[in-house]
Design a protein around this motif. Structure first.
Motif, PDB file in Angstrom:
ATOM      1  N   TYR A 112       5.628  -8.299   8.836  1.00  0.00           N
ATOM      2  CA  TYR A 112       4.827  -7.215   8.271  1.00  0.00           C
ATOM      3  C   TYR A 112       5.716  -6.010   8.005  1.00  0.00           C
ATOM      4  CZ  TYR A 112       1.573  -3.354   7.868  1.00  0.00           C
ATOM      5  OH  TYR A 112       0.905  -2.242   7.417  1.00  0.00           O
ATOM      6  N   GLY A 113       5.555  -5.441   6.835  1.00  0.00           N
ATOM      7  CA  GLY A 113       6.314  -4.255   6.461  1.00  0.00           C
ATOM      8  C   GLY A 113       7.656  -4.548   5.838  1.00  0.00           C
ATOM      9  N   GLY A 160       0.817  -1.206   0.000  1.00  0.00           N
ATOM     10  CA  GLY A 160       0.000   0.000   0.000  1.00  0.00           C
ATOM     11  C   GLY A 160       0.847   1.250   0.000  1.00  0.00           C
ATOM     12  N   GLY A 161       2.105   1.096   0.452  1.00  0.00           N
ATOM     13  CA  GLY A 161       2.996   2.252   0.484  1.00  0.00           C
ATOM     14  C   GLY A 161       4.346   1.986  -0.143  1.00  0.00           C
ATOM     15  N   VAL A 162       4.483   0.848  -0.845  1.00  0.00           N
ATOM     16  CA  VAL A 162       5.756   0.500  -1.464  1.00  0.00           C
ATOM     17  C   VAL A 162       6.027   1.437  -2.637  1.00  0.00           C
ATOM     18  CG1 VAL A 162       7.073  -1.313  -2.639  1.00  0.00           C
ATOM     19  CG2 VAL A 162       5.466  -1.919  -0.811  1.00  0.00           C
TER      20      VAL A 162
END
Length: 244
Positions: free
Chosen positions: A145-146, A97-99
């Motif tokens: 996650y992340g 979603g923010g890559v």
């Protein structure tokens, strides 16, 4: 006798953290060691600590031309290579979603392209029976996650090593992955918040994080003749975190 006496080793990303611990362990076991890093000041500090039998070369492993210069230095000073540790790597938090494209390019350049050319450009210098060690991660098995993109780069090098093992007979080497779990190095401390590290500690069967020296001991085994029939394998040094 020290188990790496007479051997020449190249350790990328050897100026701090796990790479520095590996370089120190190899030196202590009698190897002549070449370390790389992107920052001269950090390399200078490493050499001040490591002392004799260790040479530092400023090199970004994601830049093939800089690897050429590294191996030319090794050729001139040592003439051959017995151990290659493709350790240089980076971690970037990049949750779905923010890559960004820049994050993907940076991670794959250093963590995948880097090991590919670190190994390939070493081939002309490898002495028969050489050991190639690629540093993976338990994240390849259990992506946090992340850090999914980072984990994907480590899964990629695991598969590269499996494939490269087929070239062992042709080039006279053996190649393995060494996959640490959570080891509090300067890079990890910057990337993973303390509360996340503490939470992760409780999921490790041994009940604690690893140390750079423990990873270095595993690397020394893979570099030495004690592992002469180990090829195409993954050695997990993660306290069991990704194994059970």
């Amino acid at each position: 006798m020290a188990v790496l006496t007479g051997k020449v080793a190249v350790v990328t990303g050897g100026s701090s953290g796990i790479g520095l611990a590996i370089a120190r362990a190899f030196r202590d076991e009698g190897a002549t060691v070449f370390i790389t890093g992107r920052r001269k000041e950090t390399l200078d500090s490493a050499i001040a600590e490591l002392g004799e039998n260790v040479t530092a070369v400023v090199c970004d492993s994601a830049v093939p031309a800089e690897l050429d210069a590294l191996y030319e230095t090794v050729r001139e000073q040592a003439g051959h290579v017995d151990v290659v540790v493709a350790n240089a790597g980076i971690g970037i938090e990049a949750a779905l979603g923010g890559v960004t494209e820049e994050q993907v390019d940076a991670l794959f350049a250093t963590n995948v392209k880097g090991p590919i050319f670190t190994v390939q450009k070493a081939l002309p210098l490898l002495r028969s029976g050489a050991s190639i060690i690629v540093i993976g991660s338990s994240a390849a098995t259990r992506p946090p996650y992340g850090l999914e993109v980072y984990a994907a780069t480590k899964a990629a090098v695991r598969n590269l090593v499996r494939g490269w093992a087929h070239s062992s007979r042709r080039y006279g080497f053996r190649v393995n992955v060494l996959s640490p779990g959570m080891v509090p190095t300067p890079g990890l401390l910057e990337l993973v918040p303390e509360e996340v590290r503490e939470q992760a500690r409780h999921t490790i069967p041994l009940g604690r994080h690893g140390t750079p020296e423990e990873i270095a001991a595993a690397a020394t085994f893979l570099a030495s003749d004690a592992s002469s029939y180990v090829n195409g394998s993954e050695l997990a040094a993660d306290g069991g975190a990704a194994q059970v």
